[in-house]
Scaffold this active site. Structure first.
Site, short mmCIF file in Angstrom:
data_model
loop_
_atom_site.label_atom_id
_atom_site.label_comp_id
_atom_site.label_asym_id
_atom_site.label_seq_id
_atom_site.Cartn_x
_atom_site.Cartn_y
_atom_site.Cartn_z
N GLU A 231 -5.01 1.80 2.97
CA GLU A 231 -4.99 0.62 3.82
C GLU A 231 -5.08 0.98 5.29
OE1 GLU A 231 -3.42 -2.67 6.29
OE2 GLU A 231 -2.63 -0.63 6.07
N GLU A 232 -4.44 2.10 5.66
CA GLU A 232 -4.42 2.49 7.07
C GLU A 232 -5.77 3.00 7.56
OE1 GLU A 232 -2.12 1.51 8.73
OE2 GLU A 232 -0.25 1.51 7.63
N ASP B 165 6.56 0.19 6.77
CA ASP B 165 5.12 -0.09 6.66
C ASP B 165 4.48 0.87 5.67
OD1 ASP B 165 2.52 -0.97 7.02
OD2 ASP B 165 2.24 0.15 8.88
N HIS C 249 0.84 -1.20 0.00
CA HIS C 249 0.00 0.00 0.00
C HIS C 249 0.87 1.25 0.00
CE1 HIS C 249 0.45 0.72 4.42
NE2 HIS C 249 0.38 -0.59 4.53
N ASP D 264 -0.01 4.32 1.18
CA ASP D 264 -0.24 5.27 2.26
C ASP D 264 0.47 4.86 3.54
OD1 ASP D 264 -2.16 3.08 2.28
OD2 ASP D 264 -3.16 4.13 3.92
N HIS E 52 4.18 2.35 12.94
CA HIS E 52 3.13 3.15 13.58
C HIS E 52 3.61 3.91 14.81
CE1 HIS E 52 -0.65 1.02 11.74
NE2 HIS E 52 0.37 1.05 10.88
N ASP F 221 1.26 -10.16 0.27
CA ASP F 221 1.06 -8.78 0.74
C ASP F 221 1.94 -8.58 1.96
OD1 ASP F 221 0.03 -6.21 0.94
OD2 ASP F 221 -1.86 -6.83 1.85
#
Length: 586
Positions: free
Chosen positions: A248-249, A214, A179, A181, A556, A277
């Site tokens: 995705e987030e 990530d 992803h 984002d 994160h 993924d």
């Protein structure tokens, strides 16, 4: 004076002594046998009675070890056929020139601030989406061969779908995902970063910044892989697809959901050979390095709780305000956890077998319980009885316990508007991740029972998941985003399967001392929208830096980073995997 010893008389065949001895011996043997059987039955019924288990219930060691290994087959290292062009570009990954170029590529990707937010408006109206135009331009400039050779489609404006058509239309495609984002960086945390979060700084070992692990690292590794294969003039038999969502987030409803819909229309149910993924990576446990591609995901549901009570002046309060009653219900919820239970579908059961088969430090008691479970012929646990294997495994810590247990967390609470006004409405949101073998109904039934008891004590009406709200009541409502447990990917490495290809690729790159076992994701990835496309979904971050150890690089949170060795190994892994899948008969 000693008395004379009594004479020893000979016993002849007709003597009564002779006739009674065999019967007495038989009685003794029978009594001993019955006692032993009774003791064994007692120990089986009550398995915590002590060390006699090790003597009386021990199974032959060789048979037990063979049983564990049968549950954790490990394929040999798998390398693609010799190809001079491929070998040249693959070997080039180890060179300083490629390393430096790769650092620049990933660093540049991190510098594009592709944050996604829960309150984003419509695409084309909310200007915060526009950063993805910049990111697309960066990819076009950085990977010219891909954008010249492959079919590139924009799905719902910012979703990216790349198609590298294979020569054999009968082969199902390989799909690689990531992803674009990232989660936002809270302004108040910026000063806590070692290097600024959008700098993409390189310190000689790590690339720092939001998205570095990530998962722009995976996106860039996949793009670098295809660029290298194009340089090597590789001609795939099996179509290769790249699918990159952009939200995705915040659940992927605009990105991955739309991309999956297009792929579903194009390829149909079970039309994809395998999906890789982002996901889990490696784990050091019991003296063994495990590679743990996620083959399962826990389910997800939020439950919104609302307590309504009449308002009024706080100088004349009711005995219990809406906030007090909500607090009482929260206390009831947190006073008891969901059961720890390990069913046979749960990939952690396979990891336990792998540990028992190959790990020198695997705990003795865990192995004993596992052997007993395995010999029973059924790995399903009775819901009414404690799961002793799961409870013993859970002693390793909460990160293991919650692989086998539905989690609950009261994350959001609100209520009251004025210090001298009784709160008329108080709310809480409880987040749940559903254990393999259970459903969201387990959560709803439990909370309905707890809320019903609290409502009865306070003479309130209960509305449990019926969509109604009224004064003097407790309401339970589901979230708009709810997900049942994902289908579990087949993970038998002894068969000709995508899992065997993945495992063989991993052991080829990192050595056959690495044990590949299916893993379980406690969170959810964009693959939630791809379940119908294939049974073979792997949520795997294949990069590893042996000196850095397993880990996902502080995702994160402050100081997210990725080592360059990890990133380059991910490129190597994807190059081997794409070619191995291209040659595989699965």
């Amino acid at each position: 004076m000693k008395s004379a010893a009594a004479p020893v008389l000979p016993v002849d065949a007709g003597s009564p002594h002779r006739r009674n001895r065999p019967s007495a011996r038989r009685n003794v043997v029978l009594i001993a046998a019955f006692a032993l059987i009774a003791l064994i039955a007692l120990l089986v019924t009550f398995p915590d009675l002590g060390p006699l288990h090790r003597v009386l219930l021990r199974r032959p060691s060789a048979g037990r070890e063979a049983g564990f290994k049968a549950g954790c087959a490990q394929p040999p290292a798998l390398l693609p056929s010799v190809d001079s062009g491929f070998d040249k570009v693959y070997d080039g990954i180890s060179g300083a020139a490629y390393r430096n170029a790769s650092i620049r590529r990933l660093s540049g990707a991190v510098q594009v601030k592709t944050e996604s937010f829960d309150d984003l408006g419509a695409i084309g109206e909310d200007p915060r989406w526009d950063v993805f135009y910049t990111f697309h331009k960066y990819l076009e400039t950085t990977f010219p061969l891909i954008h010249k050779t492959l079919v590139v489609e924009k799905v719902n404006t910012h979703g990216l779908l790349y198609t590298w058509k294979g020569g054999d239309g009968s082969l199902k495609p390989t799909l690689l995902m990531a992803h674009q984002d990232t989660v936002p960086v809270p302004a108040e945390t910026v000063g806590s970063w070692t290097h600024p979060p959008w700098s993409g700084a390189y310190d000689g070992k790590y690339i720092w910044g939001r998205g570095s692990s990530d998962c722009k690292n995976q996106l860039i590794a996949v793009m670098e892989t295809l660029e290298l294969l194009l340089e090597a003039d590789f001609k795939p038999r099996r179509t290769v697809l790249l699918s990159f969502g952009f939200d995705e987030e915040c659940s992927g409803t605009r990105g991955a959901a739309k991309l999956a819909g297009l792929l579903q229309t194009r390829y149909g149910d079970d039309g994809i050979a395998a999906v890789v993924d982002e996901g889990s990576s490696f784990e050091q446990a019991w003296g063994t390095l495990f590679a743990k591609p996620g083959t399962a995901e826990k389910g997800y549901t939020d439950v919104h709780i609302t307590v309504r009570k009449p308002g009024g002046h706080s100088s004349v309060p009711s005995d219990h305000t809406s906030i007090g009653i909500l607090s009482e219900l929260i206390t009831e919820i947190e006073s008891e956890q969901y059961r720890t239970r390990l069913v046979d579908e749960n990939p952690y059961y396979t990891q336990l077998q792998c540990g028992a088969a190959y790990s020198p430090e695997f705990p003795h008691r865990l192995k004993k319980l596992l052997g007993r479970r395995q010999s029973s012929g059924s790995h399903r646990t009775c819901k009414a009885r404690p799961d002793r294997l799961a409870l013993e495994a859970a002693k390793q810590g909460p990160e293991i316990k919650y692989l086998m247990q539905t989690s609950q967390a009261v994350d959001v609470v609100s209520g009251g508007v004025k210090v001298n006004a009784l709160p008329e409405r108080a709310t809480a949101v409880v987040n749940h991740r559903i254990n393999i073998g259970e459903t969201t109904r387990v959560v709803k039934d439990r909370l309905t029972a707890l809320a019903g008891a609290v409502a009865k004590r306070h003479n309130l009406t209960l509305h449990a998941f019926d969509g109604e709200e009224e004064p003097s009541s407790i309401m339970l409502a589901p979230s708009t985003h709810e997900l049942e447990v994902a289908p579990v990917t087949p993970a038998d490495a002894s068969a000709k399967s995508p899992f065997a290809v993945l495992a063989g690729t991993t052991r080829a790159l990192y050595g056959e001392e690495v044990v590949v076992t299916p893993g379980i994701m406690t969170g959810n990835t964009d693959t939630r929208y791809y379940w119908a496309l294939t049974r073979h979904i792997f949520r795997f971050a294949p990069g590893l830096d042996p000196e850095d150890g397993p880990g996902l690089g502080a995702i994160h949170t402050v100081d997210e980073k990725i080592s360059v060795v990890n990133h380059l190994n991910a490129v190597r892994w994807f190059m081997l995997f794409v070619r191995n899948m291209d040659e595989a008969e699965v």
